[in-house]
Design a protein around this motif. Structure first.
Motif, short mmCIF file in Angstrom:
data_model
loop_
_atom_site.label_atom_id
_atom_site.label_comp_id
_atom_site.label_asym_id
_atom_site.label_seq_id
_atom_site.Cartn_x
_atom_site.Cartn_y
_atom_site.Cartn_z
N VAL A 254 0.86 -1.19 0.00
CA VAL A 254 0.00 0.00 0.00
C VAL A 254 0.89 1.24 0.00
CG1 VAL A 254 -1.46 1.36 1.51
CG2 VAL A 254 -1.96 -1.05 1.15
N GLY A 271 -10.21 -2.08 -12.07
CA GLY A 271 -10.23 -0.82 -11.35
C GLY A 271 -10.38 -1.05 -9.85
N ARG A 272 -11.18 -2.04 -9.50
CA ARG A 272 -11.44 -2.30 -8.08
C ARG A 272 -10.19 -2.81 -7.37
NH1 ARG A 272 -16.45 -1.92 -5.82
NH2 ARG A 272 -16.62 -2.77 -3.72
N PHE A 275 -7.84 0.06 -7.03
CA PHE A 275 -8.34 0.99 -6.00
C PHE A 275 -7.94 0.51 -4.60
CE2 PHE A 275 -11.64 2.56 -3.10
CZ PHE A 275 -11.75 3.88 -3.47
N PHE A 276 -8.21 -0.74 -4.33
CA PHE A 276 -7.94 -1.23 -2.97
C PHE A 276 -6.47 -1.57 -2.74
CE2 PHE A 276 -12.58 -1.60 -3.05
CZ PHE A 276 -12.87 -0.94 -1.86
N VAL A 279 -1.70 1.43 -4.56
CA VAL A 279 -0.37 1.68 -5.12
C VAL A 279 -0.36 2.91 -6.02
CG1 VAL A 279 0.15 -0.80 -5.10
CG2 VAL A 279 -0.66 0.27 -7.23
N HIS A 280 0.84 3.41 -6.28
CA HIS A 280 1.06 4.41 -7.32
C HIS A 280 1.46 3.66 -8.59
CE1 HIS A 280 1.95 6.70 -3.61
NE2 HIS A 280 1.71 7.79 -4.28
N LEU A 281 0.90 4.10 -9.71
CA LEU A 281 1.20 3.45 -10.98
C LEU A 281 1.71 4.51 -11.95
CD1 LEU A 281 0.65 0.48 -11.84
CD2 LEU A 281 -1.51 1.26 -12.81
N TYR B 99 -0.67 5.82 5.20
CA TYR B 99 -1.79 5.10 4.59
C TYR B 99 -2.67 4.45 5.64
CZ TYR B 99 -0.03 6.43 0.15
OH TYR B 99 0.34 7.21 -0.92
N HIS B 102 -5.39 1.85 5.24
CA HIS B 102 -5.01 0.46 4.97
C HIS B 102 -4.28 -0.13 6.18
CE1 HIS B 102 -5.62 0.85 0.48
NE2 HIS B 102 -5.34 2.09 0.74
N TYR B 260 -7.58 9.22 -7.90
CA TYR B 260 -8.94 8.67 -8.05
C TYR B 260 -9.44 8.13 -6.71
CZ TYR B 260 -6.74 4.04 -8.46
OH TYR B 260 -6.02 2.91 -8.22
N VAL B 261 -10.63 8.59 -6.33
CA VAL B 261 -11.19 8.21 -5.04
C VAL B 261 -12.63 7.69 -5.14
CG1 VAL B 261 -9.67 9.66 -3.64
CG2 VAL B 261 -11.78 10.64 -4.60
N GLY B 262 -13.20 7.73 -6.33
CA GLY B 262 -14.51 7.11 -6.50
C GLY B 262 -14.34 5.61 -6.41
N ILE B 263 -15.08 4.97 -5.50
CA ILE B 263 -14.92 3.51 -5.37
C ILE B 263 -15.30 2.86 -6.69
CG2 ILE B 263 -15.61 1.41 -4.15
CD1 ILE B 263 -16.21 3.02 -1.73
N SER B 264 -14.35 2.11 -7.20
CA SER B 264 -14.46 1.54 -8.53
C SER B 264 -15.61 0.53 -8.62
CB SER B 264 -13.12 0.86 -8.82
OG SER B 264 -13.06 0.47 -10.14
N LEU B 281 -0.98 7.41 -11.76
CA LEU B 281 -2.28 7.03 -11.22
C LEU B 281 -2.10 6.67 -9.76
CD1 LEU B 281 -5.00 6.65 -12.75
CD2 LEU B 281 -4.44 4.23 -12.95
N HIS B 282 -2.89 7.28 -8.90
CA HIS B 282 -2.85 6.92 -7.48
C HIS B 282 -4.20 7.22 -6.86
CE1 HIS B 282 -1.43 5.94 -3.58
NE2 HIS B 282 -1.37 7.17 -3.11
N GLY B 283 -4.63 6.36 -5.95
CA GLY B 283 -5.91 6.60 -5.31
C GLY B 283 -6.28 5.48 -4.38
N GLY B 284 -7.57 5.29 -4.22
CA GLY B 284 -8.06 4.27 -3.30
C GLY B 284 -8.76 4.91 -2.11
N PRO B 285 -9.06 4.07 -1.11
CA PRO B 285 -9.72 4.60 0.09
C PRO B 285 -8.80 5.65 0.73
CG PRO B 285 -9.58 2.18 0.12
CD PRO B 285 -8.73 2.65 -1.00
#
Lengths: 338, 338
Positions: A254, A271-272, A275-276, A279-281, B99, B102, B260-264, B281-285
């Protein structure tokens, strides 16, 4: 001049071709001292990318400038130069942000397995080395043209550095030079996923500290085991398949960083899951030009030897044998001498 | 105590429930001053997430500590506290890396639309404010519990800041507070994609500089037009659908950052598109806890008014009407008073 044409999957030929020539004022023509075969060339060779019609191939090169267009200011005839697979003006907003591989004037190089190469955007693309290189430096400089620059970008995107554990997915030339890059950046621990003994040896020589032979869920479990259950801070993805991307994302902790440079072939990311994962991509076609001056310096000062990934050297005329050797994984990377 | 139960899609009921109580030494029980309904609660309400059996719902909360377990050291009975939807010990390696959402001991909060709430990991989760808040500050502090913290994380992940153009995809409470966050971070230009007049007004009040009403390819074209053909430096994605993620990635420039923070929900990302996009790209809860002390400070100093996203206030007993109002987009966000 002698050049290489791919006719169809498995059908690569060395042929007499018209000499490369300056066609725009910003072009240069380089007489190649060395060129080589890339893992990405194998996608077409293996029939996994369409070949609409016979076309030249090759995108890695070093050599001596033979001719320049009227508008070229930064390089001169006679200089020994290194360039990248993506040409760039190095002045646009995207280039200045360090993404020369996406330059607004980008043209991809695709005719480099030849004696002569036309390089568009010569001023922004070619980096001259301090003088004529000792012959033993040539393979190292050639590696900087793509595989080293790409491995370096992946390690940078993965934020390899002091105190970080780095996992490298892919034991091809890019993955191996991702190891070298992570080591240069000061990474504490570098774990390579490989089942091939000669590649494992190269990786250890470049600075790898651990080898993991397991793959898939077992591979992820092993990485977790080696990282206190959390996963790696940094992951370099250097393959481009669904399996390798999953391996990469699942091996990262994480908040960790995945740098991916394997050209994506059929990859779909959930995407899910992403999301969980937290990580950074970051990745894509490597902006090799951003790193070239630094990489050339390190090679010139004999601090790094990325050319060690070349384990087979052939005359340019024998290019077809080079493709066979890489396809059959008899060679990591083949250097071609024009 | 009064609590809220979701029985089935569209079926939300306010009921008499057993009082929340300390069940582990690290728990606290908080008597809620306010709670609210989240856009993510609507996924279940709309039947887009399964409801295996009737269950409590709600994860945003502020209130006064009423009881603490034997092991709790950092918060005291009587303190007014704010917490996040993801509880955290705030001491593990993942928490220390920022984080907390998590955390290795994470438990999600899911019973907060009630009078009393049990909060696990109380020491690492709850942030006490300097004293009893003026009543008008309560909605702002409640917003910090999730929507502000989530919008802030998205803006941070998108690297909003001076000289940067930020696009916000999604005009719900999180997107709107993404605007506020980007503004606080010093972003030069903030473009909101919205077709809803009242939400546009809120966005402009929070610091948006431009509104884009187009969507899909037209929306992307409009963003490109507004950004010299290159796309935005930073993009906040606050929806979680295939369309919104595509909009976000395509609105970012090469080398730009998508937070991105919208739950996928059902999102599949094309690896190839992502590869050639060159975005980060980075995001999640959202690790709201990372930002809570700073956000509480800004609210306490009356520098920001994130509670403006609450445009409907109802008694907790009328929670069902609150869900209807949000489902029908009659309200941006509903505050519930126990």
């Amino acid at each position: 001049m002698r050049g290489t044409i791919i006719y169809a999957p498995g059908d690569i030929r060395s042929e007499e071709r018209p000499d490369a020539a300056v066609t725009a004022p910003t072009d240069a023509v380089v007489r190649l001292s060395a060129t080589c075969i890339c893992g990405t060339d194998l996608w077409a060779y293996r029939g996994m990318e369409p070949i609409a019609e016979p076309r030249p191939i090759g995108h890695e090169y070093v050599g001596v400038v033979e001719q320049v267009g009227d508008g070229v200011r930064n390089v001169e005839v006679g200089q020994f130069v290194v360039g990248s697979f993506a040409t760039s003006d190095n002045t646009c907003e995207i280039c200045r942000a360090g993404y020369q591989s996406h330059c607004v004037h980008r043209e991809f190089v695709g005719t480099a397995q030849a004696e002569l190469l036309r390089v568009p955007n010569a001023d922004g693309t070619l980096v001259a080395v301090p003088g004529p290189p000792d012959p033993d430096l040539v393979p190292h400089l050639l590696a900087a043209s793509d595989v080293l620059g790409t491995g370096w970008f992946a390690a940078d995107a993965a934020q390899a550095g002091p105190g970080r554990t780095v996992v490298v997915v892919g034991d091809g030339a890019v993955g191996l030079l991702g190891v070298l890059s992570a080591k240069q950046m000061g990474a504490e621990r570098i774990i390579v996923m490989s089942r091939n003994e000669s590649r494992q040896k190269l990786a250890l020589g470049f600075g790898a500290t651990d080898i993991v032979t397991e793959r898939g869920d077992d591979g992820v479990a092993r990485i977790k085991e080696l990282t206190g259950g959390l996963g790696a801070h940094s992951v370099i993805e250097a393959v481009g398949t669904q399996e390798s991307m999953a391996q990469a994302v699942r091996s990262a902790r994480v908040g960790g960083h995945v740098g991916y440079v394997g050209i994506s072939h059929g990859v779909e990311l959930s995407g899910r899951e992403l999301f969980f994962s937290g990580v950074h991509l970051h990745g894509g076609p490597a902006p090799v030009r951003r790193y070239l001056p630094d990489l050339v310096d390190r090679i010139w000062r004999r601090e790094i030897e990325p050319g060690k990934v070349f384990d087979l050297t052939l005359p340019l005329a024998d290019v077809a044998e080079g493709y066979r050797a890489m396809d059959e994984r008899r060679a990591v990377k083949v250097l071609l001498q024009p």
